[in-house]
Design a protein around this motif. Structure first.
Motif, PDB file in Angstrom:
ATOM      1  N   GLY A  82       2.212 -36.005  -5.438  1.00  9.14           N
ATOM      2  CA  GLY A  82       2.779 -36.050  -4.030  1.00  9.14           C
ATOM      3  C   GLY A  82       1.180 -35.515  -3.547  1.00  9.14           C
ATOM      4  O   GLY A  82      -0.052 -35.003  -4.472  1.00  9.14           O
ATOM      5  N   VAL A  83       1.874 -34.916  -2.374  1.00  3.88           N
ATOM      6  CA  VAL A  83       0.682 -33.060  -1.930  1.00  3.88           C
ATOM      7  C   VAL A  83       0.288 -32.156  -2.974  1.00  3.88           C
ATOM      8  O   VAL A  83      -0.471 -32.094  -3.123  1.00  3.88           O
ATOM      9  CB  VAL A  83       1.184 -32.789  -0.779  1.00  3.88           C
ATOM     10  N   GLU A  84       1.547 -31.666  -3.351  1.00  5.01           N
ATOM     11  CA  GLU A  84       1.264 -30.321  -4.115  1.00  5.01           C
ATOM     12  C   GLU A  84       1.175 -29.914  -5.455  1.00  5.01           C
ATOM     13  O   GLU A  84       0.936 -29.249  -5.936  1.00  5.01           O
ATOM     14  CB  GLU A  84       2.623 -29.406  -3.523  1.00  5.01           C
ATOM     15  N   GLY A  85       1.780 -30.566  -5.979  1.00  5.89           N
ATOM     16  CA  GLY A  85       2.181 -31.181  -6.873  1.00  5.89           C
ATOM     17  C   GLY A  85       2.530 -32.713  -7.781  1.00  5.89           C
ATOM     18  O   GLY A  85       2.350 -33.879  -6.558  1.00  5.89           O
ATOM     19  N   THR A  86       2.523 -33.137  -9.413  1.00  2.00           N
ATOM     20  CA  THR A  86       2.867 -34.319  -9.353  1.00  2.00           C
ATOM     21  C   THR A  86       4.099 -34.381 -10.804  1.00  2.00           C
ATOM     22  O   THR A  86       4.290 -33.554 -11.077  1.00  2.00           O
ATOM     23  CB  THR A  86       2.074 -34.601 -10.709  1.00  2.00           C
ATOM     24  N   VAL A  87       5.225 -35.061  -9.919  1.00  4.69           N
ATOM     25  CA  VAL A  87       6.201 -34.993 -11.584  1.00  4.69           C
ATOM     26  C   VAL A  87       6.236 -36.196 -11.891  1.00  4.69           C
ATOM     27  O   VAL A  87       5.562 -37.934 -11.670  1.00  4.69           O
ATOM     28  CB  VAL A  87       7.624 -35.878  -9.770  1.00  4.69           C
ATOM     29  N   LEU A  88       6.209 -36.170 -13.173  1.00  6.72           N
ATOM     30  CA  LEU A  88       6.745 -37.374 -14.786  1.00  6.72           C
ATOM     31  C   LEU A  88       8.034 -37.647 -14.884  1.00  6.72           C
ATOM     32  O   LEU A  88       7.684 -36.651 -15.095  1.00  6.72           O
ATOM     33  CB  LEU A  88       5.094 -37.769 -15.041  1.00  6.72           C
TER      34      LEU A  88
END
Length: 397
Positions: free
Chosen positions: A87-93
């Motif tokens: 994403g724009v502000e962070g990553t989710v895994l």
């Protein structure tokens, strides 16, 4: 008979059995009745699936009529896929099992200026220790994705990016998709919806639309980029143009409106916490966003006429505060009477929904192949990549 037809029939029969068991436990006799297969064929295929660890036997049933039987279940965690949202502000895994359960999830933030190499290097660093047994890694991006290319992601500032080059060293199969489209496909996979609009409302605004069972992509993959519908506003959008809809309808627009009222929340998480405490400025900002969302949904209903709308992104976790003003605005501006009561609900996965969508790309293909791909790539008649997710026979059709 063409060479390979016997294998194709076996795969289709296995898929039929797995599809029925996705709805709940059944006996072998139930499966024979529902699939139209002979009991001997069902028993043979069920034995295969038990040996492969895909099914497990449960309670013994004694129905009023007919012979007793043993209930069969999909085995929890028997197969899983990794999913990520870049994403724009962070990553989710996360890891998602084939029943739709999130096994684990991890999130991290990064500077908006971080480039694709930096972001994917961190993603692979986090994912590599957890790849054993995974079907693949599906990831989503907030932009126009076509195959292994990202054409344009305005809020990331990326253009014409070759994803293939970034993924070359990853040990699992990978698939990339737009965040809203992947989320819409996951709704098709888990709920069987044929007319659906999946709205991702976060830093930007995008929609994944399933119409009559097919995902709308468009000639250039840009179908659903509704955040860049043009209006009369003067705010500059991340895409470089003025007046795009997401300058007025997004969580970034929500924060800007809140600050204009004198609020001081720096991010959406803070704003949500203040809303739960009853902060009047936050509630006024959320009511303003909810009303704008309702008017937008009235337009969306005219454009695509969905049977249901699902709201994902971080807005899903703000939905209790948005729902009232959104519903009133939708009722006031609806074109058809049926649109006044259009079902709108938050994603059950909340802000994890886009990463769930990425993982479901592989899980849907696994079911489509009757569970044979993970057993042996050649037993389904060809390489994994040759099987189309959106063909007329598969759950993504």
């Amino acid at each position: 008979m063409r060479k390979g037809d016997t294998q194709e029939i076996r795969r289709l029969n296995r898929r039929a059995i797995l599809s029925h068991l996705r709805r709940g436990p059944l006996t072998r006799a139930d499966l024979s009745r529902l699939t139209g297969l002979a009991k001997s064929a069902v028993s043979r295929l069920v034995e295969e699936l038990l040996q492969e660890g895909l099914l497990e036997e449960g309670a013994f049933t004694s129905p009023p009529l007919g012979r007793p039987g043993t209930l069969l279940h999909l085995r929890p965690g028997a197969r899983f896929a990794l999913g990520a949202e870049v994403g724009v502000e962070g990553t989710v895994l996360l890891a998602l099992d084939w029943r739709g359960e999130v096994i684990w999830a991890k999130e991290w933030r990064h500077p908006k200026a971080a480039g694709p190499e930096e972001r994917f290097a961190r993603l692979f660093q986090e994912a590599l220790p957890k790849t054993e047994g995974a079907l693949g890694l599906g990831f989503t991006l907030p932009g126009v994705v076509v195959g292994e290319r990202l054409l344009f992601a305005p809020n990331l500032g990326w253009r014409e990016l070759s994803l293939k080059d970034l993924l070359a060293d990853f040990p699992l199969p990978t698939l990339a998709e737009n965040d809203a489209k992947a989320s819409a496909l996951s709704e098709v996979f888990f709920h069987g919806e044929e007319n659906l609009a999946y709205l991702v409302l976060s830093t930007g605004l995008g929609v994944g639309v399933v119409a009559e069972g097919r995902l709308l992509r468009g000639a250039n993959g840009a179908a659903g980029e509704v955040g860049h519908w043009q209006g009369q506003g003067e705010r500059r959008c991340a895409c470089g143009r003025k007046g795009c809809l997401e300058t007025e309808l997004s969580l970034e627009a929500l924060l800007q409106h809140h600050r204009a009222l004198g609020g001081e929340a720096e991010d959406v998480d803070t704003l949500r916490a203040q809303a739960q405490e009853g902060d009047p400025l936050v509630q006024a900002s959320l009511a303003h966003l909810g009303e704008a969302l309702g008017r937008f949904l009235a337009n969306l209903a005219v454009a695509y006429d969905p049977a249901r709308v699902v709201v994902g992104g971080k807005a899903a976790e703000l939905f209790p505060f948005l729902e009232g003003p959104m519903r009133r605005a939708l009722e006031a501006h609806a074109f058809l009477q049926a649109h006044r009561t259009l079902p709108v609900q938050p994603s059950s996965y909340g802000h994890l929904a886009a990463a769930v969508g990425g993982a479901s790309l592989f899980l849907a293909r696994f079911f489509e192949l009757g569970g044979l791909w993970a057993e042996s790539p050649r037993r389904n008649g060809g390489r994994y990549a040759e099987v189309a997710f959106g063909d007329r026979r598969g759950p993504g059709a």
